[in-house]
Design a protein around this motif. Structure first.
Motif, PDB file in Angstrom:
ATOM      1  N   ALA A   5      -5.219  30.763 -36.968  1.00 50.61           N
ATOM      2  CA  ALA A   5      -5.004  29.631 -37.863  1.00 50.61           C
ATOM      3  C   ALA A   5      -4.166  30.056 -39.050  1.00 50.61           C
ATOM      4  O   ALA A   5      -4.389  31.087 -39.661  1.00 50.61           O
ATOM      5  N   THR A   8      -3.001  25.468 -44.453  1.00 50.28           N
ATOM      6  CA  THR A   8      -3.956  24.370 -44.581  1.00 50.28           C
ATOM      7  C   THR A   8      -3.326  23.021 -44.269  1.00 50.28           C
ATOM      8  O   THR A   8      -3.874  21.986 -44.611  1.00 50.28           O
ATOM      9  N   ASP A  19     -15.029  22.351 -40.049  1.00 56.57           N
ATOM     10  CA  ASP A  19     -13.971  23.338 -39.804  1.00 56.57           C
ATOM     11  C   ASP A  19     -14.403  24.249 -38.662  1.00 56.57           C
ATOM     12  O   ASP A  19     -15.358  25.006 -38.799  1.00 56.57           O
ATOM     13  N   ASP A  20     -13.730  24.151 -37.533  1.00 52.65           N
ATOM     14  CA  ASP A  20     -13.946  25.082 -36.439  1.00 52.65           C
ATOM     15  C   ASP A  20     -12.619  25.758 -36.151  1.00 52.65           C
ATOM     16  O   ASP A  20     -11.646  25.105 -35.758  1.00 52.65           O
ATOM     17  N   GLU A  21     -12.573  27.076 -36.366  1.00 51.43           N
ATOM     18  CA  GLU A  21     -11.359  27.862 -36.153  1.00 51.43           C
ATOM     19  C   GLU A  21     -11.289  28.426 -34.739  1.00 51.43           C
ATOM     20  O   GLU A  21     -10.318  29.100 -34.387  1.00 51.43           O
ATOM     21  N   ASN A  23     -12.708  30.925 -33.267  1.00 56.89           N
ATOM     22  CA  ASN A  23     -12.499  32.369 -33.275  1.00 56.89           C
ATOM     23  C   ASN A  23     -13.577  33.137 -32.520  1.00 56.89           C
ATOM     24  O   ASN A  23     -13.622  34.363 -32.594  1.00 56.89           O
ATOM     25  N   ASP A 239      -6.013  25.655 -31.879  1.00 57.28           N
ATOM     26  CA  ASP A 239      -6.228  26.742 -32.822  1.00 57.28           C
ATOM     27  C   ASP A 239      -7.364  26.416 -33.790  1.00 57.28           C
ATOM     28  O   ASP A 239      -8.195  27.273 -34.102  1.00 57.28           O
ATOM     29  N   TYR A 240      -7.398  25.187 -34.280  1.00 56.63           N
ATOM     30  CA  TYR A 240      -8.469  24.776 -35.178  1.00 56.63           C
ATOM     31  C   TYR A 240      -8.565  23.253 -35.221  1.00 56.63           C
ATOM     32  O   TYR A 240      -7.623  22.543 -34.874  1.00 56.63           O
ATOM     33  N   ARG A 242      -9.950  20.699 -38.397  1.00 58.93           N
ATOM     34  CA  ARG A 242     -10.492  20.581 -39.743  1.00 58.93           C
ATOM     35  C   ARG A 242     -10.535  19.108 -40.127  1.00 58.93           C
ATOM     36  O   ARG A 242      -9.593  18.366 -39.841  1.00 58.93           O
TER      37      ARG A 242
END
Length: 256
Positions: A5, A8, A19-21, A23, A239-240, A242
């Protein structure tokens, strides 16, 4: 392949409410279901009835959803898992019941397979019923570009846009969408604003047909049974995701 990520996007709203990244090494089941749900709390994780209609040839299976190298990965494989009823397996990822939102800014960083060969989507669905539906992007319908579609409250579907499937295309005709890009939606009580790589797109909005009830986010990779034949093993990568509430904080989340 690595997600990683970066930046912003267009948030400017402080700390995200969600927020889930991506990872980790597996899907976070406190946030997500590897499957589909029909609004409310009813959950379908495999062979999801109305979500495998005649114009789609995939069977959504949890095994098609993985998390690795900093990304959520949804893989479409050409195989018949159920004796010929479906000719592909693929995946869908939906927020768990209770992960619902009314208004906010929703941004994901995504790579998709060749858009004309796949039916990938990132969207919001009504928490209690359909409609409403807000497709932040759908690939497949319009010359390889993403399209934004608004199916608003009952009786207003597409009222403030050109209507599904004659949807609003954005992002440019020369963009390589198989690379990482950010896709955002600012949903308020009076407008729907779509952002691509942080830039506001020319999406027609008004105060007609804008959803006013809670919705939840999802990603899926479908296969159109009439025209799509992507290479087996291609992926949609995220990737993410948010989500920011208007004014910051967590005020846009709902628990039902």
């Amino acid at each position: 392949m690595s997600g990683g990520a970066s930046g912003t996007g267009t948030s400017g709203y402080g700390t995200p409410a969600f927020d889930d990244e991506f990872n980790g090494t597996s899907l976070d089941t406190t946030n997500w279901i590897a499957g589909r749900r029909e609004g409310g709390t009813s959950v379908c994780t495999i062979d999801c009835g109305g979500y495998n209609p005649s114009y789609e040839s995939e069977l959504f299976e949890p095994s098609a959803v993985t998390e690795s190298n900093g990304a959520l990965n949804i893989t479409a494989t050409k195989q018949s898992p159920d004796g010929g009823k479906h000719s592909w397996t693929s995946g869908a990822v939906e927020a768990k019941p209770g992960k619902n939102y009314i208004y906010g800014y929703f941004e994901a960083r995504v790579k998709v397979p060749a858009p004309t060969q796949a039916w990938t989507a990132y969207w919001l669905n009504g928490a209690d019923t359909w409609p409403p539906e807000l497709d932040i992007f759908e690939f497949h319908f319009y010359k390889g570009q993403p399209t934004f579609n608004n199916d608003g409250p009952p009786g207003t579907q597409g009222a403030n846009l050109s209507g599904w499937p004659n949807a609003e295309a954005y992002g440019g005709t020369s963009t390589d969408f198989t690379q990482w890009h950010t896709y955002g939606l600012l949903w308020t009580s009076s407008s729907l604003k779509v952002y691509f790589d942080g830039v506001l797109q020319n999406i027609d909005t008004s105060d007609t047909g804008i959803p006013t009830t809670s919705m939840y986010p999802l990603f899926d990779y479908a296969i159109d049974s009439s025209s799509a034949n992507p290479p087996s093993g291609t992926q949609m990568n995220v990737d993410y995701l948010r989500i920011w509430c208007p004014g910051g904080g967590t005020g846009c989340t709902t628990s039902k």
